[in-house]
Design an enzyme around this catalytic site. Structure first.
Site, PDB file in Angstrom:
ATOM      1  N   ASP A 212       0.831  -1.211   0.000  1.00  0.00           N
ATOM      2  CA  ASP A 212       0.000   0.000   0.000  1.00  0.00           C
ATOM      3  C   ASP A 212       0.866   1.262   0.000  1.00  0.00           C
ATOM      4  O   ASP A 212       1.986   1.257   0.504  1.00  0.00           O
ATOM      5  CB  ASP A 212      -0.913  -0.027   1.240  1.00  0.00           C
ATOM      6  CG  ASP A 212      -2.110   0.905   1.097  1.00  0.00           C
ATOM      7  OD1 ASP A 212      -2.357   1.431  -0.013  1.00  0.00           O
ATOM      8  OD2 ASP A 212      -2.807   1.119   2.116  1.00  0.00           O
TER       9      ASP A 212
ATOM     10  N   LEU B 259      10.003 -20.791  -4.791  1.00  0.00           N
ATOM     11  CA  LEU B 259       9.011 -19.923  -4.152  1.00  0.00           C
ATOM     12  C   LEU B 259       7.697 -19.890  -4.937  1.00  0.00           C
ATOM     13  O   LEU B 259       7.712 -19.753  -6.166  1.00  0.00           O
ATOM     14  CB  LEU B 259       9.566 -18.492  -4.074  1.00  0.00           C
ATOM     15  CG  LEU B 259       8.612 -17.447  -3.508  1.00  0.00           C
ATOM     16  CD1 LEU B 259       8.771 -17.346  -2.002  1.00  0.00           C
ATOM     17  CD2 LEU B 259       8.830 -16.088  -4.145  1.00  0.00           C
TER      18      LEU B 259
ATOM     19  N   HIS C 265       2.328   3.317  -8.967  1.00  0.00           N
ATOM     20  CA  HIS C 265       2.101   1.890  -9.232  1.00  0.00           C
ATOM     21  C   HIS C 265       3.270   1.300 -10.030  1.00  0.00           C
ATOM     22  O   HIS C 265       3.700   0.180  -9.794  1.00  0.00           O
ATOM     23  CB  HIS C 265       0.791   1.681  -9.986  1.00  0.00           C
ATOM     24  CG  HIS C 265      -0.430   2.110  -9.212  1.00  0.00           C
ATOM     25  ND1 HIS C 265      -0.617   1.768  -7.895  1.00  0.00           N
ATOM     26  CD2 HIS C 265      -1.513   2.863  -9.569  1.00  0.00           C
ATOM     27  CE1 HIS C 265      -1.777   2.283  -7.477  1.00  0.00           C
ATOM     28  NE2 HIS C 265      -2.324   2.951  -8.467  1.00  0.00           N
TER      29      HIS C 265
END
Ligand code: IPE
Ligand code: IPE
Ligand code: MG
Length: 256
Positions: free
Chosen positions: A36, A147, A53
């Protein structure tokens, strides 16, 4: 035991953060991040929100690598919530381009690093180009065993739980089971994350202390770590700090 981080667990992984004291026996297996603060990062610089972004996307690369090299098994990133559709159309359109921008650029490296891509969220309402990019990455990486990079896209926890409840109901009907056969395991299995373990650690950046409809069920016993740092400013060192704090917590699960 505190051990100096001296090298990379897997080949082909390069990172600058190699001076960190981490207990390699107590690495959270599943880390979830609410990324965020992109908009505020851009505002502070007089830039349009989408610039935040874009900058935030570059941070993902570093954190994925770092998580992978210390032995995190699953990294879930909250990329777009079911509530984020409320944003201006142009911002939503940009956010829907981000997965393919990220994956087009990073897929070769993610392959080298043995990362598995998966999606948690509803494909409904997602543009075709977004779905195609994610599907392509999922199938390209499905043979990898490093991962798991779980992208929470168009994800909302309450609607996920409702879907799961409907599926539980259907399975009771189908198998003629009594209502008492409903269990935590049964509901959990029908969540979008049914095959993943619950997050051990939740990180949220940008100073907001809330969950914003993120993994309400799965985070029941996660450790939470909040930071004022805005996501585009988040570094591997902040990530290490979160892990270090996690390693000092006593996880009692209601016991003593
Ligand atoms: C997080 O940054 C990214 C998404 C929610 C998609 P924000 O866009 O929420 O940034 P702030 O909170 O407005 O600063
Ligand atoms: C949560 O951030 C969603 C993502 C990070 C994808 P928001 O910025 O949308 O959350 P609120 O509106 O501050 O609760
Ligand atoms: Mg926000």
């Amino acid at each position: 035991m505190l051990k100096k981080f001296t090298g990379f667990k897997k080949k082909n992984i390069k990172s600058e953060a190699d001076n960190t004291l981490l207990d390699d026996k107590n690495i959270p297996k599943h880390v979830a991040i609410i990324m965020d603060g992109n908009g505020r990062w851009a505002n502070k610089r007089g830039l349009p929100r989408i610039a935040g972004h874009r900058e935030g996307m570059n941070v993902i690369r570093k954190i994925v690598r770092r998580a992978n090299e210390i032995g995190v098994e699953t990294l879930t990133l909250y990329a777009f919530s079911t509530e984020n559709w409320k944003r201006p159309k142009s911002e939503v359109e940009f956010l829907m381009r981000l997965p393919e921008m990220f994956l087009n650029k990073e897929l070769p490296t993610l392959m080298e690093e043995n990362v598995v891509i998966r999606l948690t969220g509803s494909k409904e309402n997602l543009p075709k180009h977004t779905i195609n990019a994610v599907d392509k990455a999922i199938s390209a990486t499905k043979g990898n065993d490093g991962l798991i990079l779980n992208i929470a896209l168009n994800y909302g926890s309450r609607s996920e739980i409702i879907q799961a409840v409907k599926k539980v109901y259907e399975s009771l009907e189908k198998e003629q089971l009594p209502i008492d056969s409903i269990s935590e395991e049964m509901l959990n299995k029908h969540l979008m994350t049914g095959d993943l373990r619950d997050p051990d650690l939740l990180i949220r950046t940008s100073g907001e202390i809330r969950l914003s409809n993120f993994m309400l069920w799965q985070l029941a016993y996660a450790e939470f770590w909040f930071t004022e740092v805005l996501w585009p400013d988040f570094t591997e060192e902040h990530f290490n700090e979160a892990i270090r704090v996690y390693q000092k917590r006593a996880r009692r699960y209601g016991g003593v």
